[in-house]
Structure formats: structure tokens, C-alpha cells
Design an enzyme around this catalytic site. Sequence first.
Site, mmCIF file in Angstrom:
data_model
loop_
_atom_site.group_PDB
_atom_site.id
_atom_site.type_symbol
_atom_site.label_atom_id
_atom_site.label_comp_id
_atom_site.label_asym_id
_atom_site.label_seq_id
_atom_site.Cartn_x
_atom_site.Cartn_y
_atom_site.Cartn_z
ATOM 1 N N GLY A 185 -19.735 -34.703 2.123
ATOM 2 C CA GLY A 185 -19.623 -34.069 3.430
ATOM 3 C C GLY A 185 -20.445 -34.816 4.455
ATOM 4 O O GLY A 185 -20.043 -35.833 4.988
ATOM 5 N N THR A 188 -26.301 -35.326 3.476
ATOM 6 C CA THR A 188 -27.716 -35.010 3.682
ATOM 7 C C THR A 188 -28.378 -34.368 2.468
ATOM 8 O O THR A 188 -29.524 -33.925 2.547
ATOM 9 C CB THR A 188 -27.874 -34.064 4.881
ATOM 10 O OG1 THR A 188 -27.126 -32.869 4.647
ATOM 11 C CG2 THR A 188 -27.389 -34.725 6.166
ATOM 12 N N THR A 265 -23.974 -25.276 -0.484
ATOM 13 C CA THR A 265 -25.390 -25.264 -0.886
ATOM 14 C C THR A 265 -26.109 -23.970 -0.538
ATOM 15 O O THR A 265 -27.317 -23.881 -0.714
ATOM 16 C CB THR A 265 -26.147 -26.432 -0.225
ATOM 17 O OG1 THR A 265 -26.013 -26.338 1.200
ATOM 18 C CG2 THR A 265 -25.605 -27.765 -0.701
ATOM 19 N N ALA A 267 -26.763 -22.642 2.556
ATOM 20 C CA ALA A 267 -27.727 -23.161 3.518
ATOM 21 C C ALA A 267 -28.416 -22.047 4.304
ATOM 22 O O ALA A 267 -27.917 -20.937 4.440
ATOM 23 C CB ALA A 267 -27.019 -24.109 4.494
ATOM 24 N N THR A 320 -19.044 -28.303 -7.787
ATOM 25 C CA THR A 320 -18.684 -28.255 -9.211
ATOM 26 C C THR A 320 -17.354 -27.585 -9.474
ATOM 27 O O THR A 320 -16.769 -27.766 -10.548
ATOM 28 C CB THR A 320 -19.764 -27.495 -10.013
ATOM 29 O OG1 THR A 320 -19.845 -26.152 -9.520
ATOM 30 C CG2 THR A 320 -21.117 -28.163 -9.871
ATOM 31 N N LEU A 321 -16.843 -26.786 -8.532
ATOM 32 C CA LEU A 321 -15.657 -25.967 -8.791
ATOM 33 C C LEU A 321 -14.426 -26.410 -8.021
ATOM 34 O O LEU A 321 -13.314 -26.076 -8.396
ATOM 35 C CB LEU A 321 -15.947 -24.495 -8.453
ATOM 36 C CG LEU A 321 -17.126 -23.851 -9.177
ATOM 37 C CD1 LEU A 321 -17.299 -22.413 -8.699
ATOM 38 C CD2 LEU A 321 -16.944 -23.902 -10.683
ATOM 39 N N TYR A 526 -42.154 -24.558 2.849
ATOM 40 C CA TYR A 526 -41.837 -25.984 2.729
ATOM 41 C C TYR A 526 -43.126 -26.731 2.442
ATOM 42 O O TYR A 526 -44.101 -26.593 3.181
ATOM 43 C CB TYR A 526 -41.300 -26.494 4.069
ATOM 44 C CG TYR A 526 -39.874 -26.956 4.104
ATOM 45 C CD1 TYR A 526 -39.507 -28.181 3.568
ATOM 46 C CD2 TYR A 526 -38.899 -26.189 4.730
ATOM 47 C CE1 TYR A 526 -38.200 -28.619 3.646
ATOM 48 C CE2 TYR A 526 -37.590 -26.621 4.820
ATOM 49 C CZ TYR A 526 -37.245 -27.838 4.276
ATOM 50 O OH TYR A 526 -35.949 -28.270 4.352
#
Length: 613
Positions: A185, A188, A265, A267, A320-321, A526
Amino acid sequence: MENTSKTQKEQDLDFLHMNHCMPKQREELLKWNGWGWNDSRFVVHKDPKTGQFTISFSGDRYKIGGGIELPYFVSWVTDALGVKLNSRVPARPPPLDNEYPPPLHNPELVARLDRLGIEVSTSGSDRLFRAHGHTLAEVYRLRNFSASTAFPRIPDLVAWPRSHKDVECILECVEQCGAAVMVFGGGTSVTGALLVPEFELRTVLVIDTSQMSSVLHLDVENMTVETQCGITGLKLEQALERLGFTTGHQPDSYEFSSVGGWVATRASGMKKNVYGNIEELLVAVRMLSPRGIVDKLSNRAPRISAGPDLNHVVMGSEGTLGVITEVTLKIRPLPPRRVYGSVVFPDITRGIAWLRAVAAARCQPASLRLMDNQQFKFGHALKSTSSLFGLLSDGIKKAYLTRIKGFDLNTMCVATLLFEGSVEDVSSQERKVYQLAGEHGGLQAGEANGEQGYMLTFVIAYIRDLGMDYDIVAESFETSMPWDCVDTLIRRVKERINTECDSHKIQHRFVTCRVTQTYDAGACVYFYFAFNYTGVTDDPVHIYEQIENGARDEILECGGSISHHHGVGKIRRQFLDRTLSQCSLGLLRAIKQHLDPNNTMACDNLLSCQPKL
């Protein structure tokens, strides 16, 4: 004569529906071996007369740019990290054509795709650009590229579909030709998700979704926008803002990351307090698996009670799918008022207590971030002579903080805030938030500091590229945890990293953190970690990975998660069985087996699909 010129609204609608794609040769705009735009970077200058060094940031995409000198940054990098600016070791140039790993040819697959009119490439540079994300290991290998050691396995060909139908054709051809697929995509990823498994013996085709970057439908009545998967956050926001709308989703990578990647992901964005994370924003998603389409049959109702929500099967699936092709998100009108702010606290413990109080009072501004003392000093080092963190540049203010308020410059921390909404709502939020700050020993530090701190989120990744020129490796990793774990987890993780550094005889290091997202029940933290490996090791990536794994182990021991929003990929897969029960892992394997029985989606993320010998 009839006036045929278009109105501004018509022009804005035309802009909305155009294809907002990246060029196929992304290196025209983006660095091939580092983060971000080609025209944006930290630049070191040496005065030929005095021999003195200065640092500035190039380009005009960010407010820190324009070549303005950052006079405090030189002393920070030399003092904190032991950098010798006269000892630069630049990255090697792009590989020559004969230096790329050779592709595994599949003439039948290429011929089938050609007959369908789908553009493909076996160019070494096209394949390499889509063979990696942005972990420290991946970028370090690019900068020191060697065909034999950098990426032993990269995709064998790249395809650029333009529609859902194109993706459907590609998957059919791949299955018929016994090949495998990975999806690229925005590129990143910071989880190793884009690395081709070395054990994969089939031809690997990577689907680059960048040409699937159109806005398909803007539904003003229902306040949704339907897009193709490949549009980046920046392009989507630019198109929506012209018509007075926003998704409000702004991850640190939003300039480059794609809408499909956000879903894949799970996000999170900086302004999630107002707009929500991707799971709150997502109305519908269409995914093509090798078995067929995963979709809610065009039902766009706001909520459906029809068994488990299959959106949550797609979210976090990490390629994965199947291939996410189309996404429908909520939108909102642009906020009429936007105000930045900042608060300083005597120490991070009181800052965390304030964050918890703000969350409990349900008055979080759109973005609320708390930086520890090390990151506060780092932010001060990045100020120019006329801006950024002016709090400490005024001797009177410094005296007020230290002598009258009793702040210690070696323990104080700073929070940056962004308020968005109506004039009344923003004013009400400001009063509540700053009142709570005062109750926890905080002191308002001004709007300019808040705005600059927010902006630094988008340029901090560029610093790693500069550091690599001077034997500095750096990386970030994140976690989420309940409120009662936050203070202890931060302290113990820092202690673990420093202990590990001592064991490796690493003298110059930078260990810092910030609390970036808050919830009713906890927060996201973070961590940033950098060290100077001069005279320490010839394999800094291996040492870094050992130290981060130790920190990750400490995080799990303290009640933290393996990831808040980066995902699992390959680098955190080893910790998954400490996160999910064996029954839960079995359920994930069963879903994978049903949707992709031949492991056509062969990225090997989350659960390893390596053949058993």
C-alpha cells in the site's frame, strides 16, 4: 455567449473524483532508502572559514523547513549521542541493474496478466522498492545494500491494478499459475510485514495498490466517503477539505500510508479522541480473498447485529487473508475552530496523573500527547532562533519555572494539545483541561509550543536518516496498557534498555517516551531508542533487536500489549502466544485456511505459514 466555466464547487468535486495516485516509480517523489519526500531532509552544513557546523531542514513541506538553521541541534547531537559531524558515512547509491536478486520467472502468469491489460514489471528497482517497509533493519540494509545480504528474497514481479475487478483477475491468475501474492500500500510498515519469506519457493507477485486511488462516492447526507484502497491519507484529506469535510484520521504516517493499510493494521490517529480510531471510523470494507469476496453485501447501515462483525476479521489481518479493495469511512464537517496548546509539569508522574484525570472527565482534546524530560529537551534542541519551545529561551520564564514554581529542568515534561470543534466546545474544553492541569501542578506553556510539538510528529522520522550518516541507529516501538501500569511500565522499560546498553558497553544512547493516546481504561506509550555504535559493534541492528526484544518482554511483564497500532507483522509474531490463547490462535488459523487454503496470500504475517519439514 454562454458561460461554460465551472463553479468552485464543481472544480472541487472534479478534484475529489480524480485519481490521486502516486507515480508507479515512487522514487520520483520518495526516498528509495529512507523516510519521506526526496526534497525533505536534515542537512548538515560546514562553514569553510570557521569549520563550524550547522543543521537545517530542507524543503517547504513542513514549518521547520526552508533552510532555517537549528542552532541548538548541533550541540544536542554531539553531547547526547557523541556524534562527530566531520565523520559522515553516507549511504551507498542505488543498486546497479545487475545487483538485484534475480526474479523467479513465471512466463505463463505474465502472459495471462498481459492479455488482461494489467501492467506488470520485473524491474529490479520496482521490485526492491516494494520489498520492504521502514523498520530499522530494513532501512539499514538499504543504505548498505548488497544483493547477497540485504534482501535475499524480494518480489519477482509487480502488478498495478486499477480496480476491484483487476485485483480479482490477478488473484485468479496467481492461483491458476501456482504463484503467491503480497500487497503493498503506502509502504510505511514498521513490522517487517512486507518482507518476502525466504522460504517461499513460488513466484511472488506484489500488488501495488497505488493506482487504486480514487474517491468513489461522497455521501453528504449519510456523512460517509467510499474510496479505493490505495489513496493516501494526505490525498484523501486534501480532496475532502476542499468540500468542507474531514475523516479526522491522522496517523503519524498519514502523508504516505494508504486507507487500505489503515484497515489492514487497525490503525490509530493522533486525533482519535474526537474522530475515533479506524475501528470507529470504518463503516464498510470490501476484501477479495482467494476464496471470494468478504463484504456486507452493500449494506451500509451504521450497526448490524448479525453475528460477529466481519469488519473486525479484515481489520488487523495484515495482508494474510486477501486484498482490501474498497473502504467506506465516516466523515465530519471541518471544525470551525482549531487551537493548539501546551502544558509543562514538574515530572512525568504528575503529567500521567493529569492525563488520567482528563480521560476520567471525558474532556480530552482532539490530540493530547505527553513527552518525558528527554523528549522535552530534544524538542528544545530542534527550535530555531525565532520559534519552537521558546519556553526555556527566555531567562525570566526559566527563573519563574525553577525558582518560583520549583521545576527541575532535568525532570520536567511537556504536553502538547490540539483542540478542534465549535468555538463554544473548544473554549469549554480548554477551561476544563487547563483547570485539571493546574490541580496536578501543571503550567500553561503557550499555543506556539503546542503547534510546533504537533508538527514535529511528522519530521521526527527524518532524523533517523540523518543519524545513520553518523553511526547512529534509532527506532520507535509502542504499546498500550491500563492506567495503573503506565508509570511503572515507563520506568521499568527505560531501566531495562539502559541495563542492556550497559551490558553492550553502549555509552551514548537516547531513551525517551511519550504518551500519545488516552482512553477511559488506559493509554498508548511510544518509546524512542537511539545509540551510537562507533567502536561498539559492526552489527548494530542485531544489538538493537536484542535490546528491543528485552524491552518488549518487560512491557508484557508489566501488563502492556505487543502493539497498540503498528501491528504484529513478523517482528512481533514471537510474542503473539503471550497475547492470545491457543484456542484464539487456532481460530485465526481456521479463518486463514477457509479464505486462503493454498496460502496464496503468502506474506507470513501474524501466524507463520512456513511449510513443516
